[in-house]
Structures are given as structure tokens and as C-alpha cells.
Design a protein around this motif. Structure first.
Motif, PDB file in Angstrom:
ATOM      1  N   TRP A  17      36.964  29.919  65.501  1.00 11.22           N
ATOM      2  CA  TRP A  17      36.681  30.950  66.495  1.00 11.22           C
ATOM      3  C   TRP A  17      37.210  30.475  67.830  1.00 11.22           C
ATOM      4  O   TRP A  17      37.186  29.282  68.137  1.00 11.22           O
ATOM      5  CB  TRP A  17      35.185  31.199  66.598  1.00 11.22           C
ATOM      6  CG  TRP A  17      34.608  31.888  65.410  1.00 11.22           C
ATOM      7  CD1 TRP A  17      33.890  31.302  64.399  1.00 11.22           C
ATOM      8  CD2 TRP A  17      34.698  33.273  65.079  1.00 11.22           C
ATOM      9  NE1 TRP A  17      33.536  32.247  63.468  1.00 11.22           N
ATOM     10  CE2 TRP A  17      34.020  33.472  63.869  1.00 11.22           C
ATOM     11  CE3 TRP A  17      35.300  34.373  65.699  1.00 11.22           C
ATOM     12  CZ2 TRP A  17      33.915  34.707  63.267  1.00 11.22           C
ATOM     13  CZ3 TRP A  17      35.197  35.613  65.095  1.00 11.22           C
ATOM     14  CH2 TRP A  17      34.511  35.778  63.900  1.00 11.22           C
ATOM     15  N   VAL A  18      37.638  31.405  68.660  1.00  8.03           N
ATOM     16  CA  VAL A  18      38.131  31.089  69.996  1.00  8.03           C
ATOM     17  C   VAL A  18      37.026  31.414  70.993  1.00  8.03           C
ATOM     18  O   VAL A  18      36.721  32.585  71.236  1.00  8.03           O
ATOM     19  CB  VAL A  18      39.412  31.878  70.326  1.00  8.03           C
ATOM     20  CG1 VAL A  18      39.873  31.580  71.745  1.00  8.03           C
ATOM     21  CG2 VAL A  18      40.505  31.543  69.319  1.00  8.03           C
ATOM     22  N   GLY A  19      36.395  30.358  71.513  1.00  4.97           N
ATOM     23  CA  GLY A  19      35.284  30.535  72.444  1.00  4.97           C
ATOM     24  C   GLY A  19      34.205  31.400  71.830  1.00  4.97           C
ATOM     25  O   GLY A  19      33.845  31.257  70.668  1.00  4.97           O
ATOM     26  N   ARG A  20      33.690  32.331  72.592  1.00  2.00           N
ATOM     27  CA  ARG A  20      32.665  33.258  72.109  1.00  2.00           C
ATOM     28  C   ARG A  20      33.250  34.650  71.886  1.00  2.00           C
ATOM     29  O   ARG A  20      32.544  35.640  71.868  1.00  2.00           O
ATOM     30  CB  ARG A  20      31.504  33.321  73.091  1.00  2.00           C
ATOM     31  CG  ARG A  20      30.777  32.008  73.211  1.00  2.00           C
ATOM     32  CD  ARG A  20      29.485  32.191  73.985  1.00  2.00           C
ATOM     33  NE  ARG A  20      28.743  30.961  74.033  1.00  2.00           N
ATOM     34  CZ  ARG A  20      27.901  30.545  73.094  1.00  2.00           C
ATOM     35  NH1 ARG A  20      27.717  31.250  72.013  1.00  2.00           N
ATOM     36  NH2 ARG A  20      27.251  29.412  73.239  1.00  2.00           N
ATOM     37  N   SER A  21      34.551  34.702  71.691  1.00  2.66           N
ATOM     38  CA  SER A  21      35.229  35.986  71.489  1.00  2.66           C
ATOM     39  C   SER A  21      35.232  36.362  70.009  1.00  2.66           C
ATOM     40  O   SER A  21      34.686  35.657  69.169  1.00  2.66           O
ATOM     41  CB  SER A  21      36.671  35.887  71.985  1.00  2.66           C
ATOM     42  OG  SER A  21      37.449  35.108  71.090  1.00  2.66           O
ATOM     43  N   ARG A  22      35.869  37.457  69.684  1.00  2.00           N
ATOM     44  CA  ARG A  22      36.019  37.862  68.292  1.00  2.00           C
ATOM     45  C   ARG A  22      37.397  37.460  67.760  1.00  2.00           C
ATOM     46  O   ARG A  22      37.832  37.936  66.718  1.00  2.00           O
ATOM     47  CB  ARG A  22      35.789  39.359  68.148  1.00  2.00           C
ATOM     48  CG  ARG A  22      36.782  40.182  68.923  1.00  2.00           C
ATOM     49  CD  ARG A  22      36.470  41.637  68.815  1.00  2.00           C
ATOM     50  NE  ARG A  22      37.614  42.380  69.302  1.00  2.00           N
ATOM     51  CZ  ARG A  22      37.591  43.647  69.600  1.00  2.00           C
ATOM     52  NH1 ARG A  22      36.475  44.328  69.457  1.00  2.00           N
ATOM     53  NH2 ARG A  22      38.656  44.252  70.026  1.00  2.00           N
ATOM     54  N   LEU A  23      38.069  36.553  68.484  1.00  3.73           N
ATOM     55  CA  LEU A  23      39.375  36.068  68.064  1.00  3.73           C
ATOM     56  C   LEU A  23      39.231  34.834  67.181  1.00  3.73           C
ATOM     57  O   LEU A  23      38.355  33.998  67.404  1.00  3.73           O
ATOM     58  CB  LEU A  23      40.232  35.718  69.280  1.00  3.73           C
ATOM     59  CG  LEU A  23      40.522  36.865  70.241  1.00  3.73           C
ATOM     60  CD1 LEU A  23      41.267  36.340  71.457  1.00  3.73           C
ATOM     61  CD2 LEU A  23      41.302  37.964  69.547  1.00  3.73           C
ATOM     62  N   ILE A  24      40.116  34.722  66.194  1.00  6.26           N
ATOM     63  CA  ILE A  24      40.164  33.561  65.317  1.00  6.26           C
ATOM     64  C   ILE A  24      41.569  32.982  65.389  1.00  6.26           C
ATOM     65  O   ILE A  24      42.560  33.700  65.211  1.00  6.26           O
ATOM     66  CB  ILE A  24      39.837  33.935  63.855  1.00  6.26           C
ATOM     67  CG1 ILE A  24      38.421  34.498  63.762  1.00  6.26           C
ATOM     68  CG2 ILE A  24      39.997  32.712  62.947  1.00  6.26           C
ATOM     69  CD1 ILE A  24      38.073  35.029  62.387  1.00  6.26           C
ATOM     70  N   ALA A  25      41.649  31.690  65.669  1.00 11.94           N
ATOM     71  CA  ALA A  25      42.930  30.976  65.635  1.00 11.94           C
ATOM     72  C   ALA A  25      43.048  30.336  64.261  1.00 11.94           C
ATOM     73  O   ALA A  25      42.060  29.898  63.683  1.00 11.94           O
ATOM     74  CB  ALA A  25      42.983  29.912  66.719  1.00 11.94           C
ATOM     75  N   PHE A  26      44.266  30.306  63.723  1.00 12.97           N
ATOM     76  CA  PHE A  26      44.471  29.666  62.421  1.00 12.97           C
ATOM     77  C   PHE A  26      45.863  29.091  62.325  1.00 12.97           C
ATOM     78  O   PHE A  26      46.755  29.450  63.093  1.00 12.97           O
ATOM     79  CB  PHE A  26      44.208  30.651  61.273  1.00 12.97           C
ATOM     80  CG  PHE A  26      45.161  31.821  61.222  1.00 12.97           C
ATOM     81  CD1 PHE A  26      46.331  31.756  60.466  1.00 12.97           C
ATOM     82  CD2 PHE A  26      44.880  32.983  61.904  1.00 12.97           C
ATOM     83  CE1 PHE A  26      47.200  32.827  60.409  1.00 12.97           C
ATOM     84  CE2 PHE A  26      45.740  34.074  61.852  1.00 12.97           C
ATOM     85  CZ  PHE A  26      46.906  33.994  61.103  1.00 12.97           C
ATOM     86  N   GLN A  27      46.009  28.164  61.382  1.00 11.25           N
ATOM     87  CA  GLN A  27      47.328  27.638  61.075  1.00 11.25           C
ATOM     88  C   GLN A  27      47.952  28.580  60.057  1.00 11.25           C
ATOM     89  O   GLN A  27      47.375  28.829  59.008  1.00 11.25           O
ATOM     90  CB  GLN A  27      47.241  26.223  60.502  1.00 11.25           C
ATOM     91  CG  GLN A  27      46.708  25.208  61.499  1.00 11.25           C
ATOM     92  CD  GLN A  27      46.726  23.806  60.944  1.00 11.25           C
ATOM     93  OE1 GLN A  27      47.582  23.445  60.155  1.00 11.25           O
ATOM     94  NE2 GLN A  27      45.769  22.991  61.372  1.00 11.25           N
ATOM     95  N   GLY A  28      49.115  29.110  60.399  1.00 17.63           N
ATOM     96  CA  GLY A  28      49.816  30.014  59.509  1.00 17.63           C
ATOM     97  C   GLY A  28      51.112  29.381  59.047  1.00 17.63           C
ATOM     98  O   GLY A  28      51.778  28.683  59.802  1.00 17.63           O
ATOM     99  N   GLU A  29      51.429  29.612  57.797  1.00 16.85           N
ATOM    100  CA  GLU A  29      52.633  29.038  57.215  1.00 16.85           C
ATOM    101  C   GLU A  29      53.543  30.170  56.763  1.00 16.85           C
ATOM    102  O   GLU A  29      53.148  30.995  55.941  1.00 16.85           O
ATOM    103  CB  GLU A  29      52.243  28.146  56.046  1.00 16.85           C
ATOM    104  CG  GLU A  29      53.299  27.165  55.659  1.00 16.85           C
ATOM    105  CD  GLU A  29      52.750  26.173  54.658  1.00 16.85           C
ATOM    106  OE1 GLU A  29      53.236  26.181  53.524  1.00 16.85           O
ATOM    107  OE2 GLU A  29      51.820  25.416  55.023  1.00 16.85           O
ATOM    108  N   LEU A  30      54.738  30.214  57.323  1.00 13.16           N
ATOM    109  CA  LEU A  30      55.710  31.234  56.951  1.00 13.16           C
ATOM    110  C   LEU A  30      56.388  30.848  55.643  1.00 13.16           C
ATOM    111  O   LEU A  30      56.168  29.766  55.107  1.00 13.16           O
ATOM    112  CB  LEU A  30      56.752  31.393  58.052  1.00 13.16           C
ATOM    113  CG  LEU A  30      56.216  31.803  59.419  1.00 13.16           C
ATOM    114  CD1 LEU A  30      57.341  31.858  60.426  1.00 13.16           C
ATOM    115  CD2 LEU A  30      55.503  33.129  59.338  1.00 13.16           C
ATOM    116  N   ALA A  31      57.253  31.709  55.162  1.00 15.23           N
ATOM    117  CA  ALA A  31      57.963  31.453  53.906  1.00 15.23           C
ATOM    118  C   ALA A  31      58.772  30.157  53.974  1.00 15.23           C
ATOM    119  O   ALA A  31      58.960  29.484  52.970  1.00 15.23           O
ATOM    120  CB  ALA A  31      58.871  32.630  53.575  1.00 15.23           C
ATOM    121  N   ASP A  32      59.235  29.779  55.180  1.00 14.34           N
ATOM    122  CA  ASP A  32      60.022  28.550  55.314  1.00 14.34           C
ATOM    123  C   ASP A  32      59.158  27.291  55.352  1.00 14.34           C
ATOM    124  O   ASP A  32      59.673  26.180  55.453  1.00 14.34           O
ATOM    125  CB  ASP A  32      60.914  28.622  56.546  1.00 14.34           C
ATOM    126  CG  ASP A  32      60.129  28.724  57.846  1.00 14.34           C
ATOM    127  OD1 ASP A  32      58.883  28.641  57.821  1.00 14.34           O
ATOM    128  OD2 ASP A  32      60.771  28.883  58.898  1.00 14.34           O
TER     129      ASP A  32
END
Length: 187
Positions: A17-32
């Protein structure tokens, strides 16, 4: 969680979670296979995904280092992660969720960050292991304070955990008779 955006299929992992917001940060992996920091709005019905880091033109692109979950500062102003610098050394970095151009390399030492990290409750420091020592790093001044001395028994790569009052840090040390949880006071 697997979803789609303008980049195609994305693998999502090590979220926070990002602070007390409704945002979520994540590690994303593209096709490469390049792993970057992404942000998603967790509102019901939202499928808004935004790429925060774009390191494909860096000497060592993508996130790197020991397995770690992204973590935001308590106020949500910065998202911390690990990535190699131009010398190939794993360092601690941050990015602002509101401005992806605000990508900052925080540590600059000759030793790699060797564990997952935890934000101090003051939001100005992060705890991690570097050179087999528990350290606190000020994210504004880049000063690294060593909290423990180097011992022959290695510190495990799991996160150093800062107590809610910020006065102590717990970590795991690998002893000959098994792992032990250690606690150290923060000066």
C-alpha cells in the motif's frame, strides 16, 4: 494477480500500500522479463495501472537485489526499492508516486544492500543490512549509520524490522545452532 495494460500482460508481485491511500505499488514484469515499479488504484472497478520506473536505458536495467517487497514511506510520498547502480552494486532507490521523474538513488556505497528494507516510523530513514551490518539510512541526506558491528555470523537477508516507536530494530542472524532473532537499540 495478473492483469493487462497498454504494455500487454504483466506479472505483479511484491506489492505494498502507498501511505494511507487506495494506491498499491508493485513489481511488474513485462514480457521481456524486466522488472519495474508500477502503481494501481485499488478502487473497485478501477483498472488503472501506471508504470513509475523506466530503467531500460540504465546500465543495469530493472529492479535487482535480494527479494524484497516495495514499501512506501509512512506518508506515502516515496516508494522504496532496490536496483543496481552504474557500477553493478545493489543500492536503495526511491520514486515518488506522483512524479515518476523523481527517481532517486539513495545509497551510494561500495557495498550492496543485502536485505529487504523497512521504513522507520519518522519516514526519513530506512533500515537494511549492508556489509553484514544493520544500517539506518537517511533518505534525504544519504547518510548511512551502522547500528551493529560486523560479526562472523551472517545476518539473514530478510528485512530489518523497525519497532513502531522507532527505538529498536529486529533482525535475524544465522548462528551455527540455527537462526536467532536479534534486537538492537537505535541511538
Amino acid at each position: 494477480l495478473v492483469t493487462r495494460n497498454e504494455y500487454g500482460r504483466v506479472r505483479c508481485c511484491e506489492e505494498a500500500w502507498v501511505g494511507r491511500s487506495r494506491l498499491i505499488a508493485f513489481q511488474g514484469e513485462l514480457a521481456d522479463g524486466l522488472r519495474e515499479v508500477y502503481l494501481v488504484d485499488a478502487a473497485i472497478g478501477s483498472d488503472s495501472i501506471r508504470r513509475l520506473t523506466n530503467t531500460e536505458n540504465h546500465r543495469f536495467p530493472g529492479l535487482a537485489g535480494p527479494r524484497h517487497w516495495l514499501r512506501s514511506s509512512p506518508d506515502g510520498a516515496r516508494i522504496g526499492f532496490m536496483k543496481k547502480d552504474d557500477a553493478g552494486i545493489v543500492q536503495f532507490w526511491t520514486v515518488c508516486p506522483d512524479d515518476a521523474r523523481d527517481l532517486r538513488q539513495i545509497t551510494h556505497g561500495p557495498h550492496p544492500v543485502a536485505s529487504a528494507f523497512t521504513w522507520h516510523p519518522d519516514g526519513k530513514r530506512v533500515a537494511f543490512v549492508m556489509n553484514n551490518r544493520v544500517c539506518l539510512c537517511n533518505v534525504d541526506t544519504w547518510d548511512v549509520q551502522t547500528i551493529t558491528e560486523t560479526e562472523s555470523d551472517p545476518i539473514r537477508p530478510e528485512a530489518c524490522v523497525v519497532s513502531p516507536d522507532g527505538k529498536r530494530i529486529a533482525f535475524a542472524r544465522q548462528r551455527s545452532d540455527g537462526n536467532q532473532i536479534m534486537v538492537v537499540d537505535v541511538a
